[in-house]
Design a protein around this motif. Structure first.
Motif, PDB file in Angstrom:
ATOM      1  N   GLY A 134     -34.316  38.933 -10.869  1.00 45.84           N
ATOM      2  CA  GLY A 134     -35.026  38.006  -9.985  1.00 45.84           C
ATOM      3  C   GLY A 134     -34.126  37.167  -9.106  1.00 45.84           C
ATOM      4  N   PHE A 135     -32.851  37.538  -8.995  1.00 47.91           N
ATOM      5  CA  PHE A 135     -31.948  36.814  -8.105  1.00 47.91           C
ATOM      6  C   PHE A 135     -32.108  37.336  -6.683  1.00 47.91           C
ATOM      7  N   VAL A 136     -31.947  36.437  -5.713  1.00 53.69           N
ATOM      8  CA  VAL A 136     -32.128  36.803  -4.308  1.00 53.69           C
ATOM      9  C   VAL A 136     -30.841  36.533  -3.540  1.00 53.69           C
ATOM     10  N   PRO A 137     -30.599  37.308  -2.469  1.00 51.12           N
ATOM     11  CA  PRO A 137     -29.350  37.139  -1.712  1.00 51.12           C
ATOM     12  C   PRO A 137     -29.445  36.025  -0.679  1.00 51.12           C
ATOM     13  N   ILE A 138     -28.330  35.400  -0.390  1.00 55.90           N
ATOM     14  CA  ILE A 138     -28.246  34.485   0.753  1.00 55.90           C
ATOM     15  C   ILE A 138     -26.953  34.815   1.502  1.00 55.90           C
ATOM     16  N   ASP A 139     -26.812  34.227   2.692  1.00 52.59           N
ATOM     17  CA  ASP A 139     -25.512  34.290   3.363  1.00 52.59           C
ATOM     18  C   ASP A 139     -25.251  32.964   4.067  1.00 52.59           C
ATOM     19  N   THR A 140     -23.996  32.640   4.186  1.00 54.09           N
ATOM     20  CA  THR A 140     -23.588  31.402   4.849  1.00 54.09           C
ATOM     21  C   THR A 140     -22.455  31.730   5.821  1.00 54.09           C
ATOM     22  N   PRO A 141     -22.171  30.818   6.773  1.00 55.00           N
ATOM     23  CA  PRO A 141     -21.092  31.102   7.725  1.00 55.00           C
ATOM     24  C   PRO A 141     -19.728  31.181   7.040  1.00 55.00           C
ATOM     25  N   VAL A 142     -18.885  32.004   7.608  1.00 53.44           N
ATOM     26  CA  VAL A 142     -17.511  32.136   7.137  1.00 53.44           C
ATOM     27  C   VAL A 142     -16.711  30.870   7.462  1.00 53.44           C
ATOM     28  N   LEU A 143     -17.026  30.273   8.588  1.00 51.92           N
ATOM     29  CA  LEU A 143     -16.364  29.032   9.029  1.00 51.92           C
ATOM     30  C   LEU A 143     -17.283  27.847   8.762  1.00 51.92           C
ATOM     31  N   GLU A 144     -16.689  26.753   8.264  1.00 47.63           N
ATOM     32  CA  GLU A 144     -17.463  25.517   8.094  1.00 47.63           C
ATOM     33  C   GLU A 144     -16.593  24.334   8.525  1.00 47.63           C
ATOM     34  N   TYR A 145     -17.241  23.187   8.710  1.00 40.15           N
ATOM     35  CA  TYR A 145     -16.477  21.960   8.946  1.00 40.15           C
ATOM     36  C   TYR A 145     -15.539  21.730   7.761  1.00 40.15           C
ATOM     37  N   SER A 146     -14.303  21.370   8.051  1.00 47.27           N
ATOM     38  CA  SER A 146     -13.326  21.158   6.978  1.00 47.27           C
ATOM     39  C   SER A 146     -13.752  20.042   6.033  1.00 47.27           C
ATOM     40  N   ASP A 147     -14.401  19.002   6.559  1.00 50.69           N
ATOM     41  CA  ASP A 147     -14.767  17.908   5.647  1.00 50.69           C
ATOM     42  C   ASP A 147     -15.841  18.342   4.657  1.00 50.69           C
ATOM     43  N   ILE A 148     -16.669  19.306   5.055  1.00 50.50           N
ATOM     44  CA  ILE A 148     -17.668  19.860   4.136  1.00 50.50           C
ATOM     45  C   ILE A 148     -16.979  20.679   3.047  1.00 50.50           C
ATOM     46  N   LEU A 149     -16.051  21.532   3.462  1.00 52.27           N
ATOM     47  CA  LEU A 149     -15.429  22.446   2.491  1.00 52.27           C
ATOM     48  C   LEU A 149     -14.434  21.749   1.580  1.00 52.27           C
ATOM     49  N   LEU A 150     -13.716  20.763   2.122  1.00 54.84           N
ATOM     50  CA  LEU A 150     -12.550  20.251   1.402  1.00 54.84           C
ATOM     51  C   LEU A 150     -12.761  18.901   0.756  1.00 54.84           C
ATOM     52  N   ARG A 151     -13.936  18.337   0.884  1.00 53.61           N
ATOM     53  CA  ARG A 151     -14.179  16.984   0.407  1.00 53.61           C
ATOM     54  C   ARG A 151     -13.763  16.782  -1.041  1.00 53.61           C
ATOM     55  N   LYS A 152     -14.092  17.788  -1.884  1.00 57.19           N
ATOM     56  CA  LYS A 152     -13.873  17.573  -3.308  1.00 57.19           C
ATOM     57  C   LYS A 152     -12.626  18.293  -3.816  1.00 57.19           C
ATOM     58  N   SER A 153     -11.950  18.993  -2.938  1.00 55.59           N
ATOM     59  CA  SER A 153     -10.894  19.878  -3.417  1.00 55.59           C
ATOM     60  C   SER A 153      -9.632  19.114  -3.793  1.00 55.59           C
ATOM     61  N   ASP A 154      -8.864  19.715  -4.679  1.00 49.58           N
ATOM     62  CA  ASP A 154      -7.573  19.144  -5.010  1.00 49.58           C
ATOM     63  C   ASP A 154      -6.540  19.579  -3.976  1.00 49.58           C
ATOM     64  N   GLY A 155      -5.356  19.013  -4.050  1.00 51.03           N
ATOM     65  CA  GLY A 155      -4.329  19.301  -3.061  1.00 51.03           C
ATOM     66  C   GLY A 155      -3.941  20.758  -3.007  1.00 51.03           C
ATOM     67  N   GLU A 156      -4.015  21.409  -4.171  1.00 51.66           N
ATOM     68  CA  GLU A 156      -3.652  22.821  -4.273  1.00 51.66           C
ATOM     69  C   GLU A 156      -4.514  23.668  -3.318  1.00 51.66           C
ATOM     70  N   THR A 157      -5.816  23.441  -3.378  1.00 50.41           N
ATOM     71  CA  THR A 157      -6.737  24.173  -2.520  1.00 50.41           C
ATOM     72  C   THR A 157      -6.426  23.904  -1.061  1.00 50.41           C
ATOM     73  N   GLU A 158      -6.217  22.638  -0.759  1.00 53.27           N
ATOM     74  CA  GLU A 158      -6.030  22.255   0.629  1.00 53.27           C
ATOM     75  C   GLU A 158      -4.817  22.957   1.242  1.00 53.27           C
ATOM     76  N   LYS A 159      -3.789  23.133   0.430  1.00 54.40           N
ATOM     77  CA  LYS A 159      -2.603  23.818   0.930  1.00 54.40           C
ATOM     78  C   LYS A 159      -2.897  25.284   1.251  1.00 54.40           C
ATOM     79  N   GLN A 160      -3.875  25.861   0.523  1.00 48.67           N
ATOM     80  CA  GLN A 160      -4.115  27.296   0.646  1.00 48.67           C
ATOM     81  C   GLN A 160      -5.147  27.663   1.691  1.00 48.67           C
ATOM     82  N   VAL A 161      -5.843  26.678   2.209  1.00 50.09           N
ATOM     83  CA  VAL A 161      -6.988  27.009   3.037  1.00 50.09           C
ATOM     84  C   VAL A 161      -6.551  27.333   4.476  1.00 50.09           C
ATOM     85  N   PHE A 162      -7.269  28.262   5.116  1.00 49.99           N
ATOM     86  CA  PHE A 162      -7.045  28.548   6.538  1.00 49.99           C
ATOM     87  C   PHE A 162      -7.858  27.539   7.340  1.00 49.99           C
ATOM     88  N   ARG A 163      -7.168  26.569   7.906  1.00 49.81           N
ATOM     89  CA  ARG A 163      -7.835  25.442   8.556  1.00 49.81           C
ATOM     90  C   ARG A 163      -7.280  25.282   9.954  1.00 49.81           C
TER      91      ARG A 163
END
Lengths: 436, 436
Positions: free
Chosen positions: A39-68
């Protein structure tokens, strides 16, 4: 004028040749069919998002690795590095339109600028599946059953899901008085499998300031022999103490353990060293290992979280989910020689014996396709040897031969490419009956 | 501590809710099944490539639209803006590993920073299919047949493929002495459908410096009534003159036109105004229109090119292909109310009447799934009304009800959600027989 430019791709990125891509697409078809049957259904989201949306909660490690980067409109944007953060944003944004409990899957690429190494790429596919809007043990159990169903459907041999309870571990850290150091402790424990007990002890001593505390932690996370779920739960109960949080974790583990062991004895084991590092989990957590290749790491991980979308909305939204690392799984199956076979072969190749007959050849092919067969038409009047070679490369079962004389008489010859048997003067219907 | 951040996505980007994503995935499944039945195989390439690879041949327009940035390693990279340039790079890089003629499909997202407008997005899915390594009319014809087969399989009503020959048009421009102005002419003709004859005439006059030449060009591209392919070919033959290039184009058009009209009368028409702008085509070109919504533009375009990968290798590699603009097609089908129906419904929902029975509920569900059914387990003991509501939202056919007493006796009740008929005291097998 045209200077040749060396064709090349970025480090950590890959092309998928037809055979690899066919395998990957086949695995995706298989797991999504399992997800849908639950009963699971598919969704899709954009590949690109605002950085403040994606990175708000991330630790420094993630931030270093992200394509921004800044886009042409000077917006600060980034490529998603997982499917969970976009899902949190998605649920918050569309909460009025979704049925809860909401059960979705999302199979898509994510990007991390990690140091490329064996089995690690900067672009990879994840298959996430989550239930949000329920705190029930039933949901926890469902995700575990789906992991089992997915790996069974994939025909992956010998898999073990190791589970644990993060809330219980936190209760334990509180009991021994180092709740404030949980970040460093989690980071250290997450390395246990890689760096071994001794180095982890040193790390933990550094983090907690006490070799004794380090030993206490390692006693908690010690892998039992996994044969007795209940005995391990009792041991953890003693160590974690009787706080309400500990009691909740123990209760959940007991309930889940009973159901899991009934459903699939030996498939699910309790492993107190599984903590999922710095992730946002608050309840059960799990990792999935191939028994014959544990060193490749977990191929499906996840757990329960208290609040998925707290950054984006006020309503609390608990959930539980997991993520299959598809590309790592493919790499593992390759090593285990457990990948599905070659490209599915073609049913027939219509040979080109005379270029002017091309429309006739395509009509023959269409008549076979109308009966469900997969058929190619060779486009050029190349020597027969070349066309046979092509047929062989594509795993073709039958060659259809038609000269201008045959075409005038409305007949063809069919050659079985396995046993080289030739049948001549066949009508289109006889041809189809032989190949079908 | 947690300030709420407004969930939002970038302008020109979209989320796909389950129903939309199910439709999109279904369309992709349908077209890829058609591609495979013609012997085409899938590939994949990285979303990010070196900018010099992607942009080497592009005009300024493309360069302005591309998402381009420096990655953490100071590499100049860009998101792919189509699937053709990466395919050219792919073929050059892997030419030793591929069977030729090589027939591939690639269904994937591309990105262009276009001004968002109705039906235009900055992130969209393309479905490309190409044959490289053959100059035959058979290959040209095959791509046309595949367009037809794909739109038939998609059950898209009333479609017309308008085709033309770019080489012939170039020969015509040479004959009237303005071969050196072809870029401006092509740019102008490509706008004919949008801006109309008068404005195009003005543009062409500006480009060629002569109102008479502009009229000559517009006489060439004039849409006939499309009923007589052969008559149009003869008219173009007169206008384009007798150069070898013109003769080749006329020969190809005649051969292809005969086959196309035999295969699907009225589906393929010759339209001399189709030139595909500045694209790299050298032979036949085509665009595909929905007869009931021509204004949305072409939903599948392509053509023949002389040399796919000339920027990346010395070997000349001719080919022919097409690209379905999936998101534009979905938008069009939505407008025409011709989209496939809702999400496929679930076969059953196991109600949660007692939370402690969760493992039992999941066993019931598993027994139905083992017989091929799609089944959900409601995770929480919410009021029945809420669970019925959920079942309805998911298009569920049957509710399975099981109280603790039922569970103790090994029975269930099954309610048909269409006619509300309830059957009680059923064994698991009876339950499955009813729902199957």
């Amino acid at each position: 004028m045209n200077e040749i430019i060396q064709p090349r791709i970025l480090k950590g990125f890959r092309d998928f040749l037809p055979q690899q891509e066919t395998i990957r697409a086949g695995l995706i078809d298989t797991v999504t069919a399992v997800f849908r049957s639950f009963g699971f259904v598919p969704i899709d989201t954009p590949v690109l998002e605002y950085s403040d949306i994606l990175l708000r909660k991330s630790d420094g490690e993630t931030e270093k690795q992200v394509f921004r980067f800044k886009d042409n409109g000077e917006r600060d944007v980034a490529l998603r590095f997982d499917l969970t953060v976009p899902f949190a944003r998605f649920v918050a944004e569309h909460r009025e339109e979704l049925p809860f409990p909401f059960k979705r899957y999302h199979v898509a690429k994510v990007w991390r600028g990690e140091k490329p190494q064996a089995g690690r790429y900067r672009e990879f596919v994840q298959c996430d599946f989550d239930i949000v809007g329920s705190e029930s043990v039933s949901s926890d159990f469902e995700i575990l059953l789906m992991i089992k169903a997915a790996f069974e459907a994939l025909e992956v041999p010998a898999v073990t899901v190791r589970l644990n309870h993060r809330g219980l571990f936190n209760a334990f850290l509180a009991r021994i008085g180092i709740a404030d150091k949980s970040e460093g402790v989690l980071r250290a424990i997450d390395k246990l499998g890689k760096i071994g007990r001794e180095q982890t002890a040193a790390l933990l001593t550094e983090v907690t300031g006490s070799a004794g505390t380090a030993e206490e932690i390692l006693a908690y996370t010690a892998a039992d022999d996994f044969t007795d779920f209940d005995a391990t739960v009792s041991r953890l109960e003693d160590l974690a103490g009787g706080s309400p949080e500990a009691a909740r974790g123990i209760g959940r583990l007991r309930e889940l353990g009973r159901a899991a062991q009934d459903a699939a004895p030996g498939f699910f084991v309790l492993d107190p060293s599984i903590t999922r590092g710095l992730d946002y989990y608050t309840g059960i957590v799990y990792e999935t290992f191939l028994n014959d290749l544990p060193e490749i790491g977990s191929v499906c991980s996840g757990g329960r979280y208290d609040n998925l979308a707290g950054l984006y909305m006020k309503e609390r939204l608990p959930g539980v989910g997991a993520s299959i690392g598809l590309d790592r799984l493919v790499a593992a199956l390759e090593k285990l020689a457990a990948l599905p076979a070659l490209l599915p072969g073609m049913d027939a190749l219509i040979f080109c014996q005379d270029a002017s007959l091309f429309a006739h050849y395509h009509r023959l092919a269409a008549s076979l396709r109308a009966r469900g067969m997969s058929v190619e038409v060779y486009p050029d009047p190349k020597p027969a040897g070349k066309q046979y070679q092509y047929a062989e490369k594509k795993g073709t079962r039958f060659a259809v031969l038609c000269t201008p004389e045959d075409a005038a008489r409305g007949v063809v010859s069919v050659k079985n490419l396995a046993n080289r048997e030739i049948r001549e003067h066949l009508t289109a219907e006889e041809m189809a009956d032989i190949i079908a």
